[in-house]
Every structure is written in C-alpha cells, then in structure tokens.
Design an enzyme around this catalytic site. Structure first.
Site, PDB file in Angstrom:
ATOM      1  N   ASP A   1       8.515   0.612   2.749  1.00  9.97           N
ATOM      2  CA  ASP A   1       8.175  -0.425   1.765  1.00  9.97           C
ATOM      3  C   ASP A   1       8.996  -1.684   2.031  1.00  9.97           C
ATOM      4  O   ASP A   1       8.500  -2.811   1.886  1.00  9.97           O
ATOM      5  CB  ASP A   1       8.453   0.104   0.353  1.00  9.97           C
ATOM      6  CG  ASP A   1       7.648  -0.610  -0.712  1.00  9.97           C
ATOM      7  OD1 ASP A   1       7.243  -1.767  -0.479  1.00  9.97           O
ATOM      8  OD2 ASP A   1       7.430  -0.024  -1.786  1.00  9.97           O
TER       9      ASP A   1
ATOM     10  N   HIS B   1       8.034   4.861  -8.877  1.00  9.55           N
ATOM     11  CA  HIS B   1       8.352   3.889  -7.824  1.00  9.55           C
ATOM     12  C   HIS B   1       8.409   2.503  -8.470  1.00  9.55           C
ATOM     13  O   HIS B   1       7.376   1.921  -8.777  1.00  9.55           O
ATOM     14  CB  HIS B   1       7.225   3.987  -6.769  1.00  9.55           C
ATOM     15  CG  HIS B   1       7.253   2.994  -5.674  1.00  9.55           C
ATOM     16  ND1 HIS B   1       7.610   3.325  -4.377  1.00  9.55           N
ATOM     17  CD2 HIS B   1       6.926   1.684  -5.627  1.00  9.55           C
ATOM     18  CE1 HIS B   1       7.500   2.265  -3.598  1.00  9.55           C
ATOM     19  NE2 HIS B   1       7.074   1.247  -4.325  1.00  9.55           N
TER      20      HIS B   1
ATOM     21  N   CYS C   1       5.429  -6.387  -1.425  1.00 10.75           N
ATOM     22  CA  CYS C   1       4.066  -5.988  -1.118  1.00 10.75           C
ATOM     23  C   CYS C   1       3.365  -7.163  -0.476  1.00 10.75           C
ATOM     24  O   CYS C   1       3.296  -8.244  -1.069  1.00 10.75           O
ATOM     25  CB  CYS C   1       3.312  -5.556  -2.378  1.00 10.75           C
ATOM     26  SG  CYS C   1       1.561  -5.256  -2.028  1.00 10.75           S
TER      27      CYS C   1
HETATM   28 ZN    ZN Z   1       6.373  -0.454  -3.380  1.00 19.62          ZN
END
Ligand code: ZN
Ligand code: COA
Length: 304
Positions: free
Chosen positions: A17, A207, A240
């Site tokens: 991530d 998360h 993201c």
């Molecule tokens: Zn994430």
C-alpha cells in the site's frame, strides 16, 4: 476501561500500500525494506500486488521482489490481487495467502479496477475458488468501506452486502478498508459492530488510513469491540493512486507504541520498527508522517 484484547495481530502493508503510491523505488530497495520488516517481530507482511504493470508501475517488479526476499521464519507474506489474472500470478509465484480487493462504491471500483462492484464480486468468486483449489487462503478487502472520495458516504448496508456476498462465496476473512480516512470512531463501532453480529465466525481485519487524523482513535474504537487484527504501514507510507488527496495508513510504530503501552501485545519490537521507518524514509526520499518516528517512544529522554 472496557475489556480489550490482550494482543493484536498486525499486518504490515507498507511494501504494497505504501510503495504503490510513492515514486518507483529500485527492486533492491523494496527487498531491503521487506527484509528489515521481517526482522521486527511483525508476523504478517503484505509484500506486493499483482496488478497491471502499466496501471501501477510501482508494482511491476512484484515477481522479482518476491523472489529476492529472504523469508523470515514465523512471518507469513501475502499479495494483493485485483482480479483473477492477478490471483493466478500470485499463486504461481508461490503465495499461499492472497487479498482480493473490491470497492463498496461503484465509482471507486471502476477507477481502481475498471469494473463495477458486481462484476468484481463475480470475478472474486472465481479468485476464491482458485485459491482454495491451490491450497491458499483468500481474504476479501472491501475498500471505501467508510466512504468514497467520489460518491461520499457509502451506505452501511451496501458495505455489509459486499462482505456478505464475499463470505457466501467462501472468503476466509474480510477486511474493511478506510481508503481515504473517512472513518471516525462512531462509524467504526457501527460498521464493525454490525459485521460481527452478522458474521461472528468470520475473522475481521481493519485497514485505516490516517488522512484526517482519526486513524488511532478508530483503532481504539475497534479494540473496544474486540477486533484484534489491523493493517498498518511502516512510517505511515501509503495512499491510493485513484483517490486524490489520499495519504498513508496508520503508522505501524505508532500503533505498536500506543497499544503496547495499554498492555496489548503485538510481538513487534518498537525500536526495530522505528529503525525500519527511518530506512523507509531514506528509501522513498521524503519525510514520512509518523510522529513516533520523529519524537521516539514516550520514554525517550534528552540531556537536561
Ligand atoms: Zn490502503
Ligand atoms: N496483472 C497483469 N496483467 C493483467 C492483470 C494483472 N492482474 N489483469 C489483466 N492484465 C492484462 C491482461 O492479461 C490483458 O493483457 P493483454 O491485453 O496483453 O491480453 C490486459 O491486462 C487487459 O486485461 P483486462 O482484464 O481488460 O484488464 P483491465 O485493463 O480492465 O485492467 C486491472 C484491470 C484490475 C488489471 C487494472 O485496472 C489494475 O491493475 N488495477 C490495479 C489497481 C490497484 O492496484 N489499485 C491499488 C490497490 S487497491
């Protein structure tokens, strides 16, 4: 204080991530980071994702990274996959734990994986079946679980519906992703509480991204519900690519620092995790948001 879990399981997601949202770093540096993390005591590491290399160039070397990592004993490594093709690649690479991702919001799902949520869920049913056929476990991550940067609030029933479908299709566990830090403690109680009532036998991971400063408050809310499985990224790496303004996950060393002081075990050596965060900062070449990395543990003293 209410009864809290006596220990939690932390999955370190910085290599996936985190690094997917930084300028691409050399393969060797990724291998170094994952290897360092493997020596901190953390027991789960999401190492890579198997996505389209032109969609996320930062993960184009997933196979080489994974081949180069010296697997630490007692650590389980996993890979994120966006579709069946990604699952085949992950299983062929030898992963025995995969995370299939789908967004509860249609708009975010289309931006992320070019499919509607319903289309992704059909594909994920095949991902789960394939994983099981090959002896692997599959978690389904429901992203934008507390809101979508394009659509705003996502109705809780929709999020729970996506999770229920994944469980009906055989998902071994579910994760709720707060993709752009839209969760607050009350919303955590509500969604995670409803999930646990509906699916008491299904493990739940949470998360959180710390985009709006509520990350650790959300963890505390979840601990009060008895949730004991959290994602975090070293240094607070992360974001993201399809959510403008998104920032990193809760920082692993901040999570460890807080819960260990509350008597909740993580198995993670805080000093080693802070060192890994310093290494992560060098690797990505920018200041990371972790405050525990800056200030050190609460008992750090300075010369009088
Ligand atoms: Zn994430
Ligand atoms: N890995 C590598 N290549 C893939 C792939 C994967 N997981 N999935 C599809 N492809 C390839 C196909 O083989 C096909 O190649 P070809 O044209 O040479 O035959 C091509 O990509 C198009 O396939 P298609 O099924 O139409 O995929 P798409 O173009 O609709 O892309 C995703 C869908 C999911 C692969 C892409 O949007 C993606 O990688 N998204 C990742 C987003 C992400 O990582 N977000 C952050 C994490 S949540």
């Amino acid at each position: 204080m209410r009864d809290l879990p006596s220990r939690i399981s932390v999955r370190e997601v910085g290599p996936r991530d985190g690094l997917q949202n930084e300028h691409p770093v050399p393969t060797e540096a990724k291998i170094e980071l994952i290897s360092r993390l493997g020596a901190t005591g953390v027991r789960r590491i999401e190492a890579v994702s198997f996505v389209r290399p032109d969609a996320i160039p930062q993960m184009a070397d997933a196979d080489q990274v994974w081949a180069g990592v010296a697997r630490a004993p007692g650590v389980s490594y996993s890979a994120l996959v966006p579709n069946l093709r990604g699952a085949v690649r992950a299983l062929d690479a030898g992963f025995t734990e995969i995370e299939a991702v789908v967004s509860a919001s249609d708009t975010h799902n289309r931006k992320n994986v070019r499919r509607s949520t319903a289309e992704s869920l059909d594909d994920i049913a095949a991902v789960i079946a394939l994983a099981h056929e090959r002896g692997a476990a599959c978690q389904v991550i429901v992203s934008t679980a507390w809101g979508c940067p394009y659509e705003g609030d996502v109705p809780e029933e929709r999020v729970l519906g996506v999770a229920a479908r994944a469980i009906a299709d055989g998902a071994d566990s579910v994760s709720f992703g707060d993709t752009t830090g839209m969760a607050t403690p009350g919303r955590v109680w509500s969604l995670a509480g409803s999930f646990r009532m509906a699916h008491p036998g299904t493990p739940l991971n949470l998360h959180f991204h710390n985009t709006r400063g509520t990350g650790l408050a959300n963890v505390l809310a979840a601990l009060e519900l008895g949730v004991a499985d959290f994602d975090a990224s070293v240094g607070g790496l992360g974001g993201c690519p399809y959510a403008p303004g998104a920032t990193g996950n809760i920082a692993t060393e901040e999570l460890v620092h807080m819960v260990e002081d509350m008597g909740i075990g993580t198995g993670i050596d805080l000093g080693a995790m802070i060192d890994a965060a310093a290494a992560a900062e060098r690797i990505v070449g920018r200041t990371l948001p972790s405050q525990v990395l800056r200030a050190g543990p609460r008992t750090r003293t300075i010369p009088a």
